[in-house]
Design a protein around this motif. Structure first.
Motif, PDB file in Angstrom:
ATOM      1  N   GLY A  22     108.029  78.595 -64.674  1.00 57.43           N
ATOM      2  CA  GLY A  22     108.304  77.771 -65.862  1.00 57.43           C
ATOM      3  C   GLY A  22     107.571  78.268 -67.095  1.00 57.43           C
ATOM      4  N   SER A  23     106.369  78.762 -66.901  1.00 60.05           N
ATOM      5  CA  SER A  23     105.561  79.192 -68.048  1.00 60.05           C
ATOM      6  C   SER A  23     106.119  80.478 -68.677  1.00 60.05           C
ATOM      7  CB  SER A  23     104.101  79.393 -67.626  1.00 60.05           C
ATOM      8  OG  SER A  23     104.007  80.480 -66.735  1.00 60.05           O
ATOM      9  N   THR A  24     107.034  81.148 -67.986  1.00 62.67           N
ATOM     10  CA  THR A  24     107.611  82.390 -68.533  1.00 62.67           C
ATOM     11  C   THR A  24     108.962  82.137 -69.214  1.00 62.67           C
ATOM     12  OG1 THR A  24     108.927  82.973 -66.580  1.00 62.67           O
ATOM     13  CG2 THR A  24     106.614  83.657 -66.573  1.00 62.67           C
ATOM     14  N   LEU A  25     109.478  80.904 -69.129  1.00 63.23           N
ATOM     15  CA  LEU A  25     110.840  80.646 -69.608  1.00 63.23           C
ATOM     16  C   LEU A  25     110.873  80.306 -71.086  1.00 63.23           C
ATOM     17  CD1 LEU A  25     112.130  78.477 -66.624  1.00 63.23           C
ATOM     18  CD2 LEU A  25     112.449  80.936 -66.998  1.00 63.23           C
ATOM     19  N   LYS A  26     112.060  80.509 -71.665  1.00 63.53           N
ATOM     20  CA  LYS A  26     112.265  80.160 -73.069  1.00 63.53           C
ATOM     21  C   LYS A  26     113.560  79.349 -73.210  1.00 63.53           C
ATOM     22  CE  LYS A  26     114.525  84.566 -73.925  1.00 63.53           C
ATOM     23  NZ  LYS A  26     114.963  84.640 -72.520  1.00 63.53           N
ATOM     24  N   ALA A  27     113.729  78.735 -74.362  1.00 62.66           N
ATOM     25  CA  ALA A  27     114.939  77.949 -74.604  1.00 62.66           C
ATOM     26  C   ALA A  27     116.172  78.807 -74.334  1.00 62.66           C
ATOM     27  CB  ALA A  27     114.953  77.430 -76.032  1.00 62.66           C
ATOM     28  N   GLY A  28     117.153  78.225 -73.665  1.00 61.60           N
ATOM     29  CA  GLY A  28     118.387  78.931 -73.330  1.00 61.60           C
ATOM     30  C   GLY A  28     118.411  79.457 -71.905  1.00 61.60           C
ATOM     31  N   ASP A  29     117.226  79.502 -71.267  1.00 60.38           N
ATOM     32  CA  ASP A  29     117.185  80.011 -69.892  1.00 60.38           C
ATOM     33  C   ASP A  29     117.763  78.993 -68.915  1.00 60.38           C
ATOM     34  OD1 ASP A  29     116.091  82.390 -70.683  1.00 60.38           O
ATOM     35  OD2 ASP A  29     114.036  81.869 -70.143  1.00 60.38           O
ATOM     36  N   LEU A  30     118.391  79.497 -67.872  1.00 61.88           N
ATOM     37  CA  LEU A  30     119.008  78.632 -66.865  1.00 61.88           C
ATOM     38  C   LEU A  30     118.658  79.145 -65.474  1.00 61.88           C
ATOM     39  CD1 LEU A  30     122.531  77.103 -66.956  1.00 61.88           C
ATOM     40  CD2 LEU A  30     121.782  78.273 -64.899  1.00 61.88           C
ATOM     41  N   ILE A  31     118.255  78.214 -64.611  1.00 62.00           N
ATOM     42  CA  ILE A  31     117.925  78.540 -63.225  1.00 62.00           C
ATOM     43  C   ILE A  31     118.881  77.796 -62.303  1.00 62.00           C
ATOM     44  CG2 ILE A  31     116.200  78.267 -61.381  1.00 62.00           C
ATOM     45  CD1 ILE A  31     114.027  78.709 -63.366  1.00 62.00           C
ATOM     46  N   VAL A  32     119.455  78.518 -61.347  1.00 58.47           N
ATOM     47  CA  VAL A  32     120.219  77.876 -60.278  1.00 58.47           C
ATOM     48  C   VAL A  32     119.345  77.881 -59.032  1.00 58.47           C
ATOM     49  CG1 VAL A  32     122.218  78.050 -58.758  1.00 58.47           C
ATOM     50  CG2 VAL A  32     122.439  78.578 -61.182  1.00 58.47           C
ATOM     51  N   LEU A  33     119.132  76.701 -58.446  1.00 61.67           N
ATOM     52  CA  LEU A  33     118.342  76.582 -57.221  1.00 61.67           C
ATOM     53  C   LEU A  33     119.290  76.406 -56.043  1.00 61.67           C
ATOM     54  CD1 LEU A  33     115.530  74.145 -58.391  1.00 61.67           C
ATOM     55  CD2 LEU A  33     115.344  76.605 -58.044  1.00 61.67           C
ATOM     56  N   ARG A  34     119.143  77.270 -55.044  1.00 64.56           N
ATOM     57  CA  ARG A  34     119.962  77.182 -53.843  1.00 64.56           C
ATOM     58  C   ARG A  34     119.062  76.904 -52.645  1.00 64.56           C
ATOM     59  NH1 ARG A  34     124.653  80.138 -55.729  1.00 64.56           N
ATOM     60  NH2 ARG A  34     123.993  81.481 -57.440  1.00 64.56           N
ATOM     61  N   GLY A  35     119.589  76.202 -51.677  1.00 65.37           N
ATOM     62  CA  GLY A  35     118.806  75.869 -50.483  1.00 65.37           C
ATOM     63  C   GLY A  35     119.286  74.551 -49.925  1.00 65.37           C
ATOM     64  N   GLU A  36     119.101  74.378 -48.626  1.00 66.73           N
ATOM     65  CA  GLU A  36     119.604  73.181 -47.952  1.00 66.73           C
ATOM     66  C   GLU A  36     118.875  71.922 -48.434  1.00 66.73           C
ATOM     67  OE1 GLU A  36     122.259  73.198 -45.896  1.00 66.73           O
ATOM     68  OE2 GLU A  36     122.356  75.278 -46.550  1.00 66.73           O
ATOM     69  N   LEU A  37     119.387  70.778 -48.006  1.00 69.57           N
ATOM     70  CA  LEU A  37     118.736  69.495 -48.295  1.00 69.57           C
ATOM     71  C   LEU A  37     117.284  69.563 -47.851  1.00 69.57           C
ATOM     72  CD1 LEU A  37     121.510  67.118 -46.909  1.00 69.57           C
ATOM     73  CD2 LEU A  37     120.874  67.345 -49.306  1.00 69.57           C
ATOM     74  N   GLY A  38     116.378  69.186 -48.730  1.00 67.96           N
ATOM     75  CA  GLY A  38     114.964  69.154 -48.376  1.00 67.96           C
ATOM     76  C   GLY A  38     114.272  70.507 -48.410  1.00 67.96           C
ATOM     77  N   ALA A  39     114.947  71.523 -48.920  1.00 68.29           N
ATOM     78  CA  ALA A  39     114.336  72.857 -48.969  1.00 68.29           C
ATOM     79  C   ALA A  39     113.149  72.899 -49.931  1.00 68.29           C
ATOM     80  CB  ALA A  39     115.380  73.897 -49.379  1.00 68.29           C
ATOM     81  N   GLY A  40     113.254  72.122 -51.002  1.00 67.10           N
ATOM     82  CA  GLY A  40     112.150  72.096 -51.974  1.00 67.10           C
ATOM     83  C   GLY A  40     112.581  72.383 -53.402  1.00 67.10           C
ATOM     84  N   ASP A 118     126.011  83.755 -69.555  1.00 67.02           N
ATOM     85  CA  ASP A 118     126.252  85.154 -69.184  1.00 67.02           C
ATOM     86  C   ASP A 118     125.281  85.612 -68.112  1.00 67.02           C
ATOM     87  OD1 ASP A 118     128.243  85.330 -71.061  1.00 67.02           O
ATOM     88  OD2 ASP A 118     126.861  85.955 -72.644  1.00 67.02           O
ATOM     89  N   SER A 119     124.070  85.086 -68.138  1.00 68.99           N
ATOM     90  CA  SER A 119     123.098  85.486 -67.132  1.00 68.99           C
ATOM     91  C   SER A 119     122.183  84.317 -66.816  1.00 68.99           C
ATOM     92  CB  SER A 119     122.290  86.694 -67.608  1.00 68.99           C
ATOM     93  OG  SER A 119     121.492  86.327 -68.697  1.00 68.99           O
ATOM     94  N   TYR A 120     121.650  84.331 -65.614  1.00 65.85           N
ATOM     95  CA  TYR A 120     120.798  83.231 -65.182  1.00 65.85           C
ATOM     96  C   TYR A 120     119.874  83.721 -64.083  1.00 65.85           C
ATOM     97  CZ  TYR A 120     124.224  82.961 -61.385  1.00 65.85           C
ATOM     98  OH  TYR A 120     125.032  83.256 -60.335  1.00 65.85           O
ATOM     99  N   ILE A 121     118.912  82.882 -63.729  1.00 64.16           N
ATOM    100  CA  ILE A 121     117.994  83.202 -62.641  1.00 64.16           C
ATOM    101  C   ILE A 121     118.440  82.404 -61.425  1.00 64.16           C
ATOM    102  CG2 ILE A 121     115.590  83.077 -61.859  1.00 64.16           C
ATOM    103  CD1 ILE A 121     114.866  83.040 -64.935  1.00 64.16           C
ATOM    104  N   SER A 122     118.603  83.097 -60.307  1.00 60.09           N
ATOM    105  CA  SER A 122     118.994  82.421 -59.074  1.00 60.09           C
ATOM    106  C   SER A 122     117.786  82.391 -58.150  1.00 60.09           C
ATOM    107  CB  SER A 122     120.140  83.202 -58.427  1.00 60.09           C
ATOM    108  OG  SER A 122     120.378  82.724 -57.126  1.00 60.09           O
ATOM    109  N   ILE A 123     117.448  81.207 -57.659  1.00 59.75           N
ATOM    110  CA  ILE A 123     116.306  81.074 -56.756  1.00 59.75           C
ATOM    111  C   ILE A 123     116.802  80.462 -55.450  1.00 59.75           C
ATOM    112  CG2 ILE A 123     114.059  79.965 -56.405  1.00 59.75           C
ATOM    113  CD1 ILE A 123     113.557  80.264 -59.374  1.00 59.75           C
ATOM    114  N   ASP A 124     116.634  81.226 -54.369  1.00 64.70           N
ATOM    115  CA  ASP A 124     117.082  80.782 -53.047  1.00 64.70           C
ATOM    116  C   ASP A 124     115.872  80.373 -52.232  1.00 64.70           C
ATOM    117  OD1 ASP A 124     120.121  82.004 -52.392  1.00 64.70           O
ATOM    118  OD2 ASP A 124     119.033  82.890 -54.067  1.00 64.70           O
ATOM    119  N   ILE A 125     115.917  79.170 -51.677  1.00 64.51           N
ATOM    120  CA  ILE A 125     114.807  78.682 -50.850  1.00 64.51           C
ATOM    121  C   ILE A 125     115.302  78.528 -49.414  1.00 64.51           C
ATOM    122  CG2 ILE A 125     113.051  76.901 -50.551  1.00 64.51           C
ATOM    123  CD1 ILE A 125     113.527  76.090 -53.498  1.00 64.51           C
ATOM    124  N   GLU A 126     114.627  79.195 -48.500  1.00 66.43           N
ATOM    125  CA  GLU A 126     114.990  79.082 -47.076  1.00 66.43           C
ATOM    126  C   GLU A 126     113.835  78.501 -46.290  1.00 66.43           C
ATOM    127  OE1 GLU A 126     116.347  82.820 -45.452  1.00 66.43           O
ATOM    128  OE2 GLU A 126     117.858  82.943 -47.045  1.00 66.43           O
TER     129      GLU A 126
END
Ligand SMILES: Nc1ncnc2c1ncn2[C@@H]1O[C@H](COP(=O)(O)OP(=O)(O)OP(=O)(O)O)[C@@H](O)[C@H]1O
Ligand SMILES: [Mg+2]
Length: 143
Positions: A22-40, A118-126
């Protein structure tokens, strides 16, 4: 595409990772969080919010989207209930108008996000080998 893998051993560590990113992000940034229910995913977002001066981020499941005022506003979307629904419902959130001046975090929104940026950060939690372990993959992606 940049890619990073981290092993996380507790919910507190997951919040810390969220704050670190979060401390590295700027306005306009978008994160997609992937992971099962309760992954975090929401736990991660709570830490991310803290880096923006926002306390107490909780699951937006019952409202789909929440906006928190902060150093940069945080838009937190939980699209779980939109899965299998018409894309028009996602459009109703009117994210296009908010994304440029906000940091946007979307849980369960992988299918929708390509329409938005056009671009985003994808974060996968397993899940890991015990109850508290998670493997987190962080990828910068072109949509
Ligand atoms: N290493 C860890 N990282 C994140 N959460 C953890 C970890 N270890 C245990 N937990 C616990 O797992 C739960 C994760 O819940 P959280 O609401 O963050 O998941 P979620 O991915 O957002 O789920 P949902 O898909 O239902 O929204 C919390 O109760 C948290 O305390
Ligand atoms: Mg959640």
């Amino acid at each position: 595409m940049s890619s990073k893998v981290r092993t996380i051993n507790s919910a507190a560590q997951m919040e810390k990772l969220g704050a670190e990113i979060g401390s590295t992000l700027k306005a306009g940034d978008l994160i997609v969080l992937r992971g099962e229910l309760g992954a975090g995913k929401t736990t991660f977002t709570r830490g991310l919010g803290r880096a923006l001066g926002i306390e107490g981020v909780t699951s937006p499941t019952f409202v789909i989207s929440k906006i928190y005022p902060g150093r940069i506003p945080l838009v937190h979307v939980d699209a779980y209930r939109l899965i299998g629904n018409e894309l028009a419902l996602f459009d109703d959130l009117d994210l296009e108008s908010r994304i440029p001046q906000s940091i946007t975090v979307i849980e369960w929104g992988g299918d929708f996000v390509k329409r938005l940026v056009d671009s985003y950060i994808s974060i996968d939690i397993e899940f890991g080998v015990n109850e508290d372990e998670r493997t987190v993959r962080i990828n910068g992606l072109e949509a």
